[in-house]
Design an enzyme around this catalytic site. Sequence first.
Site, PDB file in Angstrom:
ATOM      1  N   CYS A  99     -22.312 -20.922   0.996  1.00 20.21           N
ATOM      2  CA  CYS A  99     -22.797 -22.302   0.974  1.00 20.21           C
ATOM      3  C   CYS A  99     -21.821 -23.175   0.178  1.00 20.21           C
ATOM      4  O   CYS A  99     -20.727 -23.452   0.636  1.00 20.21           O
ATOM      5  CB  CYS A  99     -24.226 -22.349   0.423  1.00 20.21           C
ATOM      6  SG  CYS A  99     -25.097 -23.898   0.814  1.00 20.21           S
ATOM      7  N   HIS A 198     -26.937 -18.573   3.418  1.00 21.26           N
ATOM      8  CA  HIS A 198     -27.145 -17.686   2.267  1.00 21.26           C
ATOM      9  C   HIS A 198     -27.508 -16.276   2.746  1.00 21.26           C
ATOM     10  O   HIS A 198     -28.694 -15.934   2.847  1.00 21.26           O
ATOM     11  CB  HIS A 198     -28.261 -18.230   1.372  1.00 21.26           C
ATOM     12  CG  HIS A 198     -27.863 -19.396   0.545  1.00 21.26           C
ATOM     13  ND1 HIS A 198     -27.502 -19.276  -0.788  1.00 21.26           N
ATOM     14  CD2 HIS A 198     -27.738 -20.716   0.859  1.00 21.26           C
ATOM     15  CE1 HIS A 198     -27.195 -20.477  -1.256  1.00 21.26           C
ATOM     16  NE2 HIS A 198     -27.323 -21.363  -0.283  1.00 21.26           N
ATOM     17  N   GLU A 200     -27.413 -13.530   1.149  1.00 24.02           N
ATOM     18  CA  GLU A 200     -28.109 -12.746   0.124  1.00 24.02           C
ATOM     19  C   GLU A 200     -29.624 -12.894   0.218  1.00 24.02           C
ATOM     20  O   GLU A 200     -30.370 -12.033  -0.274  1.00 24.02           O
ATOM     21  CB  GLU A 200     -27.609 -13.141  -1.273  1.00 24.02           C
ATOM     22  CG  GLU A 200     -28.168 -14.436  -1.847  1.00 24.02           C
ATOM     23  CD  GLU A 200     -27.496 -15.695  -1.327  1.00 24.02           C
ATOM     24  OE1 GLU A 200     -27.760 -16.777  -1.880  1.00 24.02           O
ATOM     25  OE2 GLU A 200     -26.693 -15.597  -0.364  1.00 24.02           O
TER      26      GLU A 200
END
Length: 227
Positions: A99, A198, A200
């Site tokens: 990001c 994102h 994660e």
Amino acid sequence: MSAPLIGVTTSRRGGWRSFLMHRLALRRVGARAVRLSPGEPLPDQPFDGLVIGGGDDIGAEIYDGSVLPDVRIDPDRDALELELLEWALPDGLPVLGICRGSQMINVALGGTLHGDIYETYANARRIRTVLPRKTVHIDERSRLYAITGCNPCRVNALHHQSVDRLGGGLRVVARDEAGVVQAIERGGSGFLIGVQWHPELLVFSHPQQRLFKALADAALAHGSAAR
């Protein structure tokens, strides 16, 4: 051989939540994570790879952009990440930008940003969610596609800045349906990839988690060569 150590940049305020998700993702692929925040000393042990994580907007003065009202910036973090990239990129350290981190890679290499995508892309959907609700199309000739194996991909969206003019050596390898740049990478044998989403937070998405495995593998190889 010991697990590779990956530095993960976060904000000083509230960044521990982001770091925990990155640490989990990296642990699942056999890597260790160390948090890098402005105002904190860097670890004594050299790290083998780097994640430039998500967070506040990047200061417009860094890329000669227009200052927008009502946005939160973190000048100390901007300075930290630019310093890290100034060292990491010439050294060939494997780097994954997430990001804000993807945008920072672009800025560090001389590129610019759109301060607000909705002012540039009239058809961009106003979507902000940790869930995979956005469709992105990945260039199947890219390293990103070789890693994830998905095209199109469903990803999350938590940004309103995006890459404008590309930094040196970078190319666009993914866009969303409005044409907004969603991923960049540098060619060659090194590992330098930035994604606008994102991964994660997409803990159940195997294609997205493979990004961390690819980073860990590249970091292990780089660390072994350096030693």
